[in-house]
Design a protein around this motif. Structure first.
Motif, mmCIF file in Angstrom:
data_model
loop_
_atom_site.group_PDB
_atom_site.id
_atom_site.type_symbol
_atom_site.label_atom_id
_atom_site.label_comp_id
_atom_site.label_asym_id
_atom_site.label_seq_id
_atom_site.Cartn_x
_atom_site.Cartn_y
_atom_site.Cartn_z
ATOM 1 N N LEU A 124 -112.068 -39.179 69.850
ATOM 2 C CA LEU A 124 -111.439 -38.991 68.442
ATOM 3 C C LEU A 124 -111.814 -37.364 68.110
ATOM 4 O O LEU A 124 -111.873 -37.248 66.925
ATOM 5 N N TRP A 184 -109.883 -35.259 68.616
ATOM 6 C CA TRP A 184 -108.882 -34.643 67.298
ATOM 7 C C TRP A 184 -109.001 -35.133 66.131
ATOM 8 O O TRP A 184 -108.749 -34.104 65.155
ATOM 9 N N LEU A 185 -109.453 -36.413 65.802
ATOM 10 C CA LEU A 185 -109.680 -36.549 64.494
ATOM 11 C C LEU A 185 -110.600 -35.851 63.677
ATOM 12 O O LEU A 185 -110.330 -35.338 62.487
ATOM 13 N N HIS A 186 -111.767 -35.804 64.338
ATOM 14 C CA HIS A 186 -112.843 -34.701 63.978
ATOM 15 C C HIS A 186 -112.372 -33.254 63.560
ATOM 16 O O HIS A 186 -112.618 -32.825 62.431
ATOM 17 N N VAL A 223 -109.241 -32.464 62.871
ATOM 18 C CA VAL A 223 -107.980 -32.359 61.667
ATOM 19 C C VAL A 223 -108.690 -32.612 60.148
ATOM 20 O O VAL A 223 -108.080 -32.434 59.181
ATOM 21 N N LEU A 224 -109.857 -33.381 60.186
ATOM 22 C CA LEU A 224 -110.477 -33.774 59.029
ATOM 23 C C LEU A 224 -111.243 -32.485 58.551
ATOM 24 O O LEU A 224 -111.982 -32.050 59.339
ATOM 25 N N PRO A 270 -113.136 -31.709 55.368
ATOM 26 C CA PRO A 270 -113.979 -32.054 54.172
ATOM 27 C C PRO A 270 -113.981 -31.303 52.978
ATOM 28 O O PRO A 270 -113.714 -31.586 51.729
ATOM 29 N N GLN A 271 -113.802 -29.936 53.169
ATOM 30 C CA GLN A 271 -113.875 -28.926 52.084
ATOM 31 C C GLN A 271 -112.410 -28.992 51.296
ATOM 32 O O GLN A 271 -112.489 -28.512 50.235
ATOM 33 N N GLU A 307 -110.334 -31.754 51.116
ATOM 34 C CA GLU A 307 -109.632 -32.781 50.546
ATOM 35 C C GLU A 307 -109.723 -32.982 49.044
ATOM 36 O O GLU A 307 -110.871 -32.649 48.404
ATOM 37 N N VAL A 308 -108.964 -33.258 48.237
ATOM 38 C CA VAL A 308 -109.136 -33.668 46.869
ATOM 39 C C VAL A 308 -108.504 -35.104 46.403
ATOM 40 O O VAL A 308 -107.480 -35.386 46.932
ATOM 41 N N LYS A 363 -104.877 -41.345 54.190
ATOM 42 C CA LYS A 363 -104.980 -40.195 55.369
ATOM 43 C C LYS A 363 -104.658 -40.731 56.668
ATOM 44 O O LYS A 363 -103.693 -39.864 57.301
ATOM 45 N N LEU A 393 -101.580 -39.028 58.825
ATOM 46 C CA LEU A 393 -101.889 -38.298 60.125
ATOM 47 C C LEU A 393 -100.839 -39.120 61.196
ATOM 48 O O LEU A 393 -100.469 -38.345 62.042
ATOM 49 N N TYR A 406 -115.199 -43.291 54.336
ATOM 50 C CA TYR A 406 -113.979 -42.740 54.564
ATOM 51 C C TYR A 406 -113.747 -42.535 56.242
ATOM 52 O O TYR A 406 -112.744 -42.652 56.740
ATOM 53 N N PHE A 413 -108.261 -45.485 64.139
ATOM 54 C CA PHE A 413 -108.033 -44.732 65.462
ATOM 55 C C PHE A 413 -108.608 -44.955 66.660
ATOM 56 O O PHE A 413 -108.400 -44.534 67.728
ATOM 57 N N ASN A 454 -120.009 -34.618 49.540
ATOM 58 C CA ASN A 454 -118.496 -34.699 50.092
ATOM 59 C C ASN A 454 -118.554 -35.851 50.976
ATOM 60 O O ASN A 454 -119.338 -35.955 52.069
ATOM 61 N N PRO A 455 -117.501 -36.683 50.737
ATOM 62 C CA PRO A 455 -117.456 -37.900 51.683
ATOM 63 C C PRO A 455 -116.352 -37.864 52.449
ATOM 64 O O PRO A 455 -115.938 -38.806 53.072
ATOM 65 N N TYR A 456 -115.616 -36.761 52.760
ATOM 66 C CA TYR A 456 -114.564 -36.710 53.833
ATOM 67 C C TYR A 456 -114.860 -36.221 54.831
ATOM 68 O O TYR A 456 -113.789 -35.791 55.963
ATOM 69 N N ASP A 457 -115.932 -36.356 55.594
ATOM 70 C CA ASP A 457 -116.356 -35.871 56.980
ATOM 71 C C ASP A 457 -115.973 -37.109 57.884
ATOM 72 O O ASP A 457 -115.704 -38.138 57.744
ATOM 73 N N PHE A 458 -115.954 -36.375 58.985
ATOM 74 C CA PHE A 458 -115.808 -37.408 60.460
ATOM 75 C C PHE A 458 -117.152 -38.478 60.644
ATOM 76 O O PHE A 458 -118.131 -37.676 60.410
#
Lengths: 345, 351
Positions: free
Chosen positions: A328, A330-332, A334-335, A337-338, A340-341, B16, B20, B155, B163, B184-188
């Protein structure tokens, strides 16, 4: 039967005979104890598989149950891979991980057979749904027996197929027995299975499952209707199995079933019925039948040789399919964190 | 960022994933109804349409099989249930098909389905709306079991589950849904990796899901009184991150495991048994566990409350294990500021 039917019915006869001879060979060799898995033969039920299979393309899907050899072969499944699978060899259609009850040949759209009664029914409906969502112009066939009607998931699945008008064909081979328990102890016999399906909203019909000449053209029409008008369609075929529920033994001499019942069905053997008709119409000669048999036997011998000579799976591979690895990264990547809103309304 | 809650992040992850990859589908009972399964599916059908986000008949078993069929032919379905207990109707499809498919057909087909299950608690959920059955799923080869505890992780964990090419059972505790996010909660977040929440050298506390929140209260309380615990939040129950657990135990020599499920044959039991086998020489006291007792949870809150583990129970257990004498009454008093059959003032039923 018109003359134009000659090629068609000779072809159907060949295919039914082939399935019959394959299963008889399995039965005959089973005592060698090299095929070491529960094996459910459908000798006596070949006409149904062939009538349906003949109307399918490789892009159509099929799923089936524990008694699936005929469906697999009629859908075009590889014979050598079937025999090798029953032998537990690496060259089997499921690499030796599945056995007789778990067959698959994705190259011809035979997705899977499984061992639990009715548990490929929702899966088949899901495959059909996937075809619709992907706008694939194809259908899914779900082969079941009369006992599947007694499982709750059948109703749930058929309801969803009706709700979504899915292009799915239910083929119910009613052979009157669930293991050794006769139909009348399991279902009210005055209530035909196909009517029950009709009551739920499927287009439904019943057929003599042993006389392929009587039903083949109608089955073709049904499948055309399914492709053009949607479904689901539910077809009940009345048929009969000769062997024990599981294994190679003949079940007709155990006094487990009424003699009149056995006599009735043996007189209506699907292969013999078609053979007599073709001989009677001079569509086929005894000599041709012999040449068919010879050709099929050669193919069968090759398949068994293939299975016998194939390697077993490596014992080091017993954990090979525990999980599917997937990276994963690729997922890492594309994410972000900065960036995202999340807005809450 | 401070007003984003756990459930909003579940929703954000679904959104998300669907952005994707067009093969991601979302379905479940009430998926598109006005409440949107507590907000999890908010805005999805509007953005992605009814073909990808759909409601369903009340047929858990068949609809699990339908999801498996969709997954086999190239989709990534996410199947949501407002309560875990209803998925018991679908155990045949999960155990005999989804979990087995990869092995049964020698890796020819994958079943990348994610099944979201919500565990209820309090407000008289009763015996069949409160079961946390992660151990039942973890027992089955081929399944992955994920149990987020923090909004900061949910998240990333949900995206990694969707995936993943294996069937994933994604268990959310209802009492987590309104927890607000700090960072920040949007990390992998990868599957199979635990999070060390608090570092300490006196004892290792391994926890999961809502129990981690209770543990955090207890551990902060003890920290102020000079007791330092290592708190490991599993995040993924299966496959489990043994390495992180072992490393901690080999440092602390003591283990307490917290479990939201029933204690008999639990994840806690499995951890204690493996640790006892593999780290025996590094343990200096017997491991302990706190989990639901081996009894069905009655409805009346008077009966039910006393079966659950609260922060003061955890603090007391740790004190007992460490043979320190700390009065846990302040923790108890703090908890009694709001009813014990609710996680806080946001949840007053019905479910």
């Amino acid at each position: 039967m018109e003359n134009t039917g000659k090629v068609k019915y000779k072809n159907l006869f060949y295919k039914m005979l082939r399935i019959r001879m394959v299963e008889e060979e399995i039965a005959q060799r089973y005592s060698q104890k090299k095929m070491r898995c529960p094996t459910h033969l459908s000798i006596g039920q070949e006409a149904v598989a062939v009538a349906v299979g003949e109307n399918l393309f490789a892009t159509d899907f099929a799923v089936s149950s524990h008694r699936a050899h005929a469906h697999y072969l009629a859908k075009g499944g590889n014979l050598s891979a079937l025999i090798a699978e029953i032998y537990g060899k690496a060259t089997g259609c499921a690499g030796g991980y599945g056995g007789s009850m778990h067959l698959s040949d994705l190259t011809v759209g035979f997705v899977a057979s499984t061992a639990i009664v009715a548990n490929t029914v929702p899966l088949g409906v899901g495959l059909s749904f996937s075809q619709v969502l992907k706008k694939q112009n194809a259908i899914t066939c779900i082969f079941i027996g009369d006992a599947a009607i007694e499982e709750g998931v059948f109703y749930e699945s058929l309801n969803f197929a009706v709700l979504k008008k899915l292009p799915v064909l239910f083929i119910c081979e009613n052979n009157l027995y669930s293991v050794n328990t006769p139909l009348h102890l399991r279902q009210p016999i005055e209530r035909p299975i196909f009517k029950l399906a009709h009551g739920i909203g499927a287009k439904a019909e019943q057929f003599d499952g042993n006389d392929i000449v009587s039903m083949f053209d109608t089955v073709s029409k049904v499948i055309k209707d399914l492709r053009n008008q949607g479904g689901p369609w539910f077809l009940e075929f009345h048929t009969y199995r000769y062997k024990v529920h599981c294994g190679p033994e003949d079940d007709l001499n155990y006094n487990a079933r009424p003699k009149e019942e056995i006599d009735y069905w043996l007189a209506r053997d699907p292969v013999s019925l078609l053979q007599s008709k073709l001989l009677e119409l001079s569509f086929l000669s005894l000599k041709e039948i012999d040449s068919y048999k010879q050709k099929i036997q050669e193919e069968i011998n090759k398949a068994f040789d293939f299975a016998e000579n194939s390697l077993f799976p490596s014992i080091n591979d017993k954990y090979k399919f525990q999980y599917i690895d997937n990276n994963l990264e690729w997922l890492h990547s594309v994410l972000n964190p900065q960036k995202e809103v999340y807005t809450i309304e | 960022m401070s007003n984003i809650k756990f459930i909003n992040l579940v929703n954000a992850a679904l959104k998300k994933a669907m952005q994707l990859d067009k093969s991601v589908l979302c379905y479940g009972l009430g998926m598109n109804d006005p409440t949107r399964i507590f907000g999890a599916s908010e805005g999805l059908v509007e953005e992605f349409g009814e073909e990808r986000v759909f409601d369903m008949p009340t047929s858990e078993n068949a609809m699990t099989g339908v999801g498996i069929g969709l997954a086999i032919n190239g989709f990534r379905p996410v199947f949501s249930h407002a309560r875990l207990d209803f998925i018991l109707l679908a155990m045949d499809q999960i155990i005999n098909n989804a979990a087995k498919w990869n092995t049964m057909f020698a890796g020819a087909m994958s079943v990348p389905i994610t099944i979201r299950l919500l565990v209820g608690r309090g407000w008289g959920q009763g015996p069949t709306h409160c079961q946390s059955l992660q151990a039942n799923f973890a027992h089955i080869p081929g399944l992955k079991v994920v149990m987020p505890s923090f909004p900061e992780d949910v998240y990333g964990l949900l995206l990694s589950s969707i995936f993943d090419n294996n069937p994933v059972i994604f268990i959310e505790h209802r009492w987590l849904h309104n927890i607000v996010c700090d960072t920040n909660p949007y990390d992998f977040v990868p599957l199979g990796k635990a999070r060390t929440v608090v570092n300490g050298s006196d004892i290792t506390v391994v926890s999961m899901s809502y129990m981690t929140i209770e543990a955090l209260h207890a551990i902060k309380f003890l920290q102020e009184r000079g007791v330092n615990c290592d708190l490991i939040d599993l995040r993924t129950v299966k496959p489990i991150d043994w390495e992180t657990i072992y490393k901690s135990i080999n440092r602390t020599g003591k283990l307490l495991v917290l479990d939201t499920g029933f204690e008999f044959c639990s994840i806690a039991s499995e951890i204690i048994s493996k640790v006892s086998m593999d780290c025996f020489n590094n343990l200096n006291i017997a491991p302990r566990r706190l989990a639901m007792p081996d009894v069905s949870v009655p409805t009346s809150y008077i009966l039910a409350n006393s079966l659950y583990t609260y922060s003061e129970n955890i603090a007391s257990e740790i004190c007992k294990m460490l043979k320190v004498d700390i009065d846990t009454q302040p923790l108890k008093n703090k908890r009694d500021n709001f009813p014990r059959d609710t996680p806080g003032d946001w949840f007053e039923g019905p479910f």
